[in-house]
Each structure stands twice: as structure tokens, then as C-alpha cells.
Design a protein around this motif. Structure first.
Motif, mmCIF file in Angstrom:
data_model
loop_
_atom_site.group_PDB
_atom_site.id
_atom_site.type_symbol
_atom_site.label_atom_id
_atom_site.label_comp_id
_atom_site.label_asym_id
_atom_site.label_seq_id
_atom_site.Cartn_x
_atom_site.Cartn_y
_atom_site.Cartn_z
ATOM 1 N N GLY A 50 0.761 -1.227 0.000
ATOM 2 C CA GLY A 50 0.000 0.000 0.000
ATOM 3 C C GLY A 50 0.799 1.288 0.000
ATOM 4 N N ILE A 51 2.107 1.216 0.098
ATOM 5 C CA ILE A 51 2.962 2.408 0.122
ATOM 6 C C ILE A 51 3.638 2.566 -1.240
ATOM 7 N N ALA A 66 -2.693 17.167 -4.240
ATOM 8 C CA ALA A 66 -2.794 15.967 -5.068
ATOM 9 C C ALA A 66 -4.241 15.489 -5.097
ATOM 10 N N ASN A 67 -4.609 14.876 -6.208
ATOM 11 C CA ASN A 67 -5.908 14.214 -6.352
ATOM 12 C C ASN A 67 -5.664 12.797 -6.850
ATOM 13 N N PHE A 68 -6.462 11.864 -6.361
ATOM 14 C CA PHE A 68 -6.357 10.470 -6.758
ATOM 15 C C PHE A 68 -7.711 9.991 -7.247
ATOM 16 N N CYS A 69 -7.708 9.203 -8.314
ATOM 17 C CA CYS A 69 -8.936 8.597 -8.832
ATOM 18 C C CYS A 69 -8.582 7.187 -9.296
ATOM 19 N N LEU A 70 -9.284 6.191 -8.759
ATOM 20 C CA LEU A 70 -8.997 4.800 -9.082
ATOM 21 C C LEU A 70 -10.102 4.214 -9.946
ATOM 22 N N THR A 80 -9.080 4.563 -0.231
ATOM 23 C CA THR A 80 -8.694 5.871 0.282
ATOM 24 C C THR A 80 -7.206 6.042 0.033
ATOM 25 N N PHE A 81 -6.793 7.258 -0.313
ATOM 26 C CA PHE A 81 -5.380 7.551 -0.574
ATOM 27 C C PHE A 81 -4.934 8.707 0.318
ATOM 28 N N TYR A 82 -3.753 8.559 0.915
ATOM 29 C CA TYR A 82 -3.189 9.570 1.803
ATOM 30 C C TYR A 82 -1.769 9.914 1.365
ATOM 31 N N ILE A 83 -1.418 11.187 1.472
ATOM 32 C CA ILE A 83 -0.023 11.593 1.289
ATOM 33 C C ILE A 83 0.680 11.309 2.609
ATOM 34 N N LYS A 84 1.738 10.528 2.566
ATOM 35 C CA LYS A 84 2.475 10.155 3.776
ATOM 36 C C LYS A 84 3.694 11.041 4.006
ATOM 37 N N ALA A 85 4.398 11.401 2.922
ATOM 38 C CA ALA A 85 5.619 12.198 3.067
ATOM 39 C C ALA A 85 5.913 12.931 1.771
ATOM 40 N N ILE A 86 6.519 14.101 1.930
ATOM 41 C CA ILE A 86 6.941 14.912 0.787
ATOM 42 C C ILE A 86 8.383 15.314 1.046
ATOM 43 N N ASP A 87 9.280 14.977 0.147
ATOM 44 C CA ASP A 87 10.687 15.356 0.255
ATOM 45 C C ASP A 87 11.065 16.071 -1.039
ATOM 46 N N THR A 102 -6.977 -0.465 5.934
ATOM 47 C CA THR A 102 -5.870 -1.413 5.822
ATOM 48 C C THR A 102 -5.046 -1.084 4.591
ATOM 49 N N ALA A 103 -3.734 -0.917 4.769
ATOM 50 C CA ALA A 103 -2.837 -0.633 3.651
ATOM 51 C C ALA A 103 -2.890 -1.780 2.645
#
Length: 126
Positions: A50-51, A66-70, A80-87, A102-103
Motif C-alpha cells: 500500500g505504500i 494531489a488528487n487520486f482517482c482509481l 482511500t489515498f493519503y499523502i504520507k511524506a513529501i521530500d 488497511t494498507a
């Protein structure tokens, strides 16, 4: 008949906004493929369930959203989609895909459309 043309315009209050459209498929489990957006995206990796890590070709000053469409044949699944980190220095954006908390990796028959909005300058308009 009169010839008509449709002029599409994109307005933003941010200076130098770059919109990156990505079409991602995963025909083989744990092997994301960039089907569209490959000029802007160096790679998408999936090491953990899931990552996903999107590595961009260019460096940007700001992450604006960001936008996500599946598109998935399993209509009963609640993704559901989440931004976890931005570098921004490493040019990576990490997001997580989840079903009911659940991932989970996206299905091999699914297509994920991602729109990233990046700021090309450090000018803050807000």
C-alpha cells in the motif's frame, strides 16, 4: 454549420504552478508502471503493501496538492489515498493506498490516475 472551438483555461492564484498528470497501472503485483506522465515522473516504487513512492524528474519549490482517482472493476471496494511524506530535495512524494483502513496494493486490473500540483517557485502568494 459554424465552426466552434473550445478554449480551456486554467487559473491559479499561485505563481508558476505545474500540474503533473500520472496514469499508473500495476499489471504485475508490486511493479507499478507509469502509463502516462513519464516525462515528469522518473519512477514509482512499491516496496511495502500500500505504500507508493513517486520520484519526480524535476525539483520543485512547493507541493500544492494531489488528487487520486482509481478505476477498478471491484466496485464494492472503498479505496482511500493519503499523502504520507513529501521530500522536495529528494524529489519524492510518498502516498498510501488503503481499503477500509488497511494498507493495500492496488489491484492488478485497476488504473490509478494521480494529479500532482507543484509550485515551480518559492514565491508564496498566500
Amino acid at each position: 454549420m459554424i465552426a466552434r472551438s473550445l478554449n480551456m483555461q486554467n487559473y491559479s492564484y499561485e505563481a508558476d504552478v505545474v500540474s503533473i498528470d500520472i496514469k499508473m497501472t500495476e499489471a504485475v503485483a508490486d511493479t507499478p508502471v507509469v502509463a502516462r506522465g513519464s516525462r515528469a515522473v522518473a519512477s514509482i516504487s512499491n516496496a511495502v503493501a500500500g505504500i507508493y513512492i513517486v520520484t519526480l524528474n524535476d525539483t520543485f519549490a512547493n507541493f500544492l496538492g494531489a488528487n487520486f482517482c482509481l478505476l477498478d472493476s471491484e466496485a464494492s471496494e472503498d479505496w482511500t489515498f493519503y499523502i504520507k511524506a513529501i521530500d522536495l530535495t529528494a524529489k519524492t512524494i510518498t502516498f498510501q493506498a488503503m481499503i477500509a483502513g488497511t494498507a493495500t496494493d492496488i489491484d492488478t486490473d485497476a488504473t490509478l490516475y494521480i494529479n500532482l500540483r507543484m509550485g515551480a517557485t518559492s514565491l508564496n502568494m498566500g
